[in-house]
Design an enzyme around this catalytic site. Structure first.
Site, PDB file in Angstrom:
ATOM      1  N   GLY A   1       0.781  -1.231   0.000  1.00  0.00           N
ATOM      2  CA  GLY A   1       0.000   0.000   0.000  1.00  0.00           C
ATOM      3  C   GLY A   1       0.814   1.284   0.000  1.00  0.00           C
TER       4      GLY A   1
ATOM      5  N   ASP B   1      -5.193   2.759  10.576  1.00  0.00           N
ATOM      6  CA  ASP B   1      -6.588   2.422  10.842  1.00  0.00           C
ATOM      7  C   ASP B   1      -6.723   2.136  12.343  1.00  0.00           C
ATOM      8  OD1 ASP B   1      -9.225   1.724  10.047  1.00  0.00           O
ATOM      9  OD2 ASP B   1      -8.670  -0.370   9.832  1.00  0.00           O
TER      10      ASP B   1
ATOM     11  N   LYS C   1      -7.441   7.304   9.749  1.00  0.00           N
ATOM     12  CA  LYS C   1      -8.847   7.190  10.165  1.00  0.00           C
ATOM     13  C   LYS C   1      -8.873   7.216  11.690  1.00  0.00           C
ATOM     14  CE  LYS C   1     -10.276   3.758   6.773  1.00  0.00           C
ATOM     15  NZ  LYS C   1     -10.912   2.434   6.658  1.00  0.00           N
TER      16      LYS C   1
ATOM     17  N   PHE D   1     -14.257   2.672   3.866  1.00  0.00           N
ATOM     18  CA  PHE D   1     -13.231   1.851   3.232  1.00  0.00           C
ATOM     19  C   PHE D   1     -12.792   2.505   1.926  1.00  0.00           C
ATOM     20  CE2 PHE D   1     -11.251  -1.600   0.983  1.00  0.00           C
ATOM     21  CZ  PHE D   1     -10.511  -2.192   2.000  1.00  0.00           C
TER      22      PHE D   1
ATOM     23  N   ASP E   1      -5.943  -1.086  -1.624  1.00  0.00           N
ATOM     24  CA  ASP E   1      -6.679  -2.060  -2.435  1.00  0.00           C
ATOM     25  C   ASP E   1      -7.985  -2.519  -1.807  1.00  0.00           C
ATOM     26  OD1 ASP E   1      -5.266  -3.631  -0.358  1.00  0.00           O
ATOM     27  OD2 ASP E   1      -6.162  -5.322  -1.427  1.00  0.00           O
TER      28      ASP E   1
ATOM     29  N   ARG F   1      -5.413  -0.492  -6.627  1.00  0.00           N
ATOM     30  CA  ARG F   1      -4.218   0.184  -6.098  1.00  0.00           C
ATOM     31  C   ARG F   1      -3.715   1.262  -7.065  1.00  0.00           C
ATOM     32  NH1 ARG F   1      -2.160  -2.745  -1.700  1.00  0.00           N
ATOM     33  NH2 ARG F   1      -2.437  -4.984  -1.800  1.00  0.00           N
TER      34      ARG F   1
END
Ligand code: IMP
Ligand code: MG
Length: 174
Positions: free
Chosen positions: A42, A101, A129, A150, A157, A163
């Site tokens: 990522g 996250d 987040k 999300f 992804d 991505r």
């Protein structure tokens, strides 16, 4: 089920923000060399764009981690799938992530990397987040704080897809 991706942050917005972070890092690390550590997969798009905008000397390394499934996941223990090639000893390290996250992955990873003796260790994330945080993580550079949705694109992804989107979007199913 059809999927659509609704744009949350446009390519222009993301690129502008990455330029700002690049400038900030260049100021903060004036006279030093920064060692960027990318958390795959990522973080790859973000790190490459960021690196191009940093004006102090830059070196880069890559690692890949995965969460252990089941019960151990809640402990935040992550498995190193691909370790770094180089030592972190005495380097000014910035870990570059796509998103923070729950904070589990990063808090574990930062503790692990700290043990390798870097001169300094900072965290730079494209997205955060904060509403989802379970474990407190000190983030030094944040691109955008986003709501609990999300998101995909710019390295992130959904089932290994999206991505490559040059913007950040929210997947909508209908
Ligand atoms: P944490 O340990 O809960 O902070 O998990 C962070 C990892 O979960 C990130 O590095 C991503 O790989 C993944 N992740 C969390 N939120 C999203 C999202 O909205 N889209 C895609 N991947 C996500
Ligand atoms: Mg990640």
């Amino acid at each position: 089920m059809a999927e659509r991706v609704k744009i949350l942050l446009s390519e222009e917005e993301v690129n502008k923000r990455i330029s700002e972070i690049g400038e900030q890092i260049s100021k903060d690390y004036a006279g030093k060399q920064v060692h960027l550590v990318c958390v795959l997969k990522g973080g790859a798009f973000f790190m490459c764009e960021l690196a191009k905008r940093i004006t102090v000397p830059v070196s880069m390394d890559f690692m890949s981690v995965s969460s252990y499934g089941g019960d151990t996941k809640s402990s935040g223990v992550v498995k190193i799938v691909k370790d770094l090639d180089e030592s972190l000893k005495d380097k000014d390290v910035i870990v570059v992530e796509d998103i923070v996250d729950s904070g589990r992955t990063l808090s574990y990873l930062l503790e692990l990397l700290e043990q390798r003796g870097p001169k300094s260790l900072s965290l730079c994330t494209l997205l955060d987040k904060p509403d989802r945080r379970v474990i407190d993580v000190k983030v030094d550079y944040t691109g955008f704080q986003i709501p609990d949705e999300f998101v995909v694109g710019y390295g992130l992804d959904y089932d290994q897809r999206y991505r490559n989107l040059p913007y950040i979007g929210v997947v909508e199913l209908d």
